[in-house]
Motif scaffolding. Structure first.
Motif, PDB file in Angstrom:
ATOM      1  N   SER A 121       0.823  -1.216   0.000  1.00  0.00           N
ATOM      2  CA  SER A 121       0.000   0.000   0.000  1.00  0.00           C
ATOM      3  C   SER A 121       0.853   1.261   0.000  1.00  0.00           C
ATOM      4  O   SER A 121       0.475   2.248  -0.637  1.00  0.00           O
ATOM      5  CB  SER A 121      -0.967   0.003   1.177  1.00  0.00           C
ATOM      6  N   VAL A 122       2.019   1.264   0.650  1.00  0.00           N
ATOM      7  CA  VAL A 122       2.882   2.453   0.574  1.00  0.00           C
ATOM      8  C   VAL A 122       3.413   2.658  -0.841  1.00  0.00           C
ATOM      9  O   VAL A 122       3.896   3.744  -1.167  1.00  0.00           O
ATOM     10  CB  VAL A 122       4.065   2.392   1.571  1.00  0.00           C
ATOM     11  N   ILE A 123       3.291   1.640  -1.693  1.00  0.00           N
ATOM     12  CA  ILE A 123       3.826   1.773  -3.058  1.00  0.00           C
ATOM     13  C   ILE A 123       3.114   2.862  -3.850  1.00  0.00           C
ATOM     14  O   ILE A 123       3.670   3.389  -4.821  1.00  0.00           O
ATOM     15  CB  ILE A 123       3.728   0.444  -3.827  1.00  0.00           C
ATOM     16  N   THR A 167      -2.866   1.862 -10.787  1.00  0.00           N
ATOM     17  CA  THR A 167      -2.623   3.292 -10.571  1.00  0.00           C
ATOM     18  C   THR A 167      -1.132   3.491 -10.331  1.00  0.00           C
ATOM     19  O   THR A 167      -0.440   2.517  -9.975  1.00  0.00           O
ATOM     20  CB  THR A 167      -3.469   3.799  -9.381  1.00  0.00           C
ATOM     21  N   PRO A 168      -0.577   4.691 -10.535  1.00  0.00           N
ATOM     22  CA  PRO A 168       0.866   4.877 -10.385  1.00  0.00           C
ATOM     23  C   PRO A 168       1.413   4.323  -9.076  1.00  0.00           C
ATOM     24  O   PRO A 168       0.783   4.429  -8.022  1.00  0.00           O
ATOM     25  CB  PRO A 168       1.019   6.406 -10.454  1.00  0.00           C
ATOM     26  N   ALA A 169       2.598   3.718  -9.168  1.00  0.00           N
ATOM     27  CA  ALA A 169       3.214   3.091  -8.005  1.00  0.00           C
ATOM     28  C   ALA A 169       4.729   3.220  -8.125  1.00  0.00           C
ATOM     29  O   ALA A 169       5.265   3.559  -9.184  1.00  0.00           O
ATOM     30  CB  ALA A 169       2.807   1.629  -7.907  1.00  0.00           C
ATOM     31  N   TYR A 170       5.419   2.901  -7.012  1.00  0.00           N
ATOM     32  CA  TYR A 170       6.858   3.138  -6.927  1.00  0.00           C
ATOM     33  C   TYR A 170       7.555   1.915  -6.362  1.00  0.00           C
ATOM     34  O   TYR A 170       7.055   1.257  -5.446  1.00  0.00           O
ATOM     35  CB  TYR A 170       7.143   4.354  -6.029  1.00  0.00           C
ATOM     36  N   ARG A 171       8.726   1.652  -6.929  1.00  0.00           N
ATOM     37  CA  ARG A 171       9.623   0.633  -6.394  1.00  0.00           C
ATOM     38  C   ARG A 171      10.668   1.328  -5.515  1.00  0.00           C
ATOM     39  O   ARG A 171      11.207   2.365  -5.894  1.00  0.00           O
ATOM     40  CB  ARG A 171      10.308  -0.115  -7.527  1.00  0.00           C
ATOM     41  N   TRP A 172      10.953   0.722  -4.367  1.00  0.00           N
ATOM     42  CA  TRP A 172      11.841   1.350  -3.388  1.00  0.00           C
ATOM     43  C   TRP A 172      13.086   0.505  -3.125  1.00  0.00           C
ATOM     44  O   TRP A 172      12.989  -0.724  -3.004  1.00  0.00           O
ATOM     45  CB  TRP A 172      11.104   1.519  -2.054  1.00  0.00           C
TER      46      TRP A 172
END
Length: 217
Positions: A121-123, A167-172
């Motif tokens: 979910s933080v993605i 929906t837009p998401a991010y890899r950390w």
């Protein structure tokens, strides 16, 4: 945290639009992920040992992980932005509590929770907006409470946006996410990196953190 932030509205709308399809795909997703389940099991064991406090799944979607936490002996409830997903979670798991809301502003007292799970979910939080969420996680967790994060890992690269199907998401980078948590008085308990399965694109990251207990004067 402003509930009307554009990215929150966009995320909720995007998941509402595909709620039934997403729920169908997600319901049994843990069955083939023994390493992921192992991290959740360790989290549950530590929370149970610390005492009888409730646990929240932040960004619970259709509620399958919340139900899994319940099956592991936790007093679990779920919170999500998407009204359609909350409706599905309540229908699929009528014995559990699910609330519509943001994981940036929980409707719980300071220090009320023994654990918090943020499972992919933080993605969806834009990187500059993420630190206040960790501050909220610290607020709601009791001293010594546990935080479990599941996310897509960047495999040595920087934080990067990718073409998530909803929906837009991010890899950390796992170290960067751990550093953000440390800034809010979380200490690392353990981590696990899992290589992608044949039908997955990215490495999966898992961080188990603990809110530092109050110092004894």
């Amino acid at each position: 945290m402003a509930e009307s932030s554009p990215y929150l509205t966009a995320t909720a709308d995007a998941y509402d639009a595909v709620a039934d399809l997403y729920a169908d795909l997600a319901r049994d997703s843990l069955d083939r992920l023994p390493l992921d389940r192992a991290m959740v099991a360790v989290f549950a064991e530590l929370v149970r040992a610390a005492g009888p406090r409730p646990v929240v799944e932040a960004g619970c979607g259709p509620g399958y992980m919340t139900a899994h936490l319940r099956d592991l002996g936790l007093d679990a409830f779920g919170v999500d932005l998407s009204p359609a997903l909350i409706d599905i979670a309540r229908k699929d798991h009528p014995d559990l509590r699910f609330e519509l809301g943001s994981m940036g502003a929980f409707d719980v007292a300071d220090g009320e929770l023994g654990g918090l799970v943020s499972w992919y979910s933080v993605i969806h939080i834009p990187p500059p907006e993420l630190p206040p969420y960790f501050a909220e996680f610290r607020r709601v967790l009791a001293p010594g409470g546990y935080l479990l994060l599941g996310f897509f890992e960047s495999e040595g690269g920087p934080v990067q946006q990718f073409d998530h199907k909803v929906t837009p998401a991010y890899r950390w980078p796992i170290d960067d996410l751990a550093a953000l948590a440390r800034e809010e008085e979380f200490v690392e308990v353990g981590r696990m990196l899992r290589e992608p399965l044949e039908d997955e694109r990215f490495r999966r990251g898992h961080l188990l953190m603990r809110r530092q207990a109050a110092a004894v004067s």
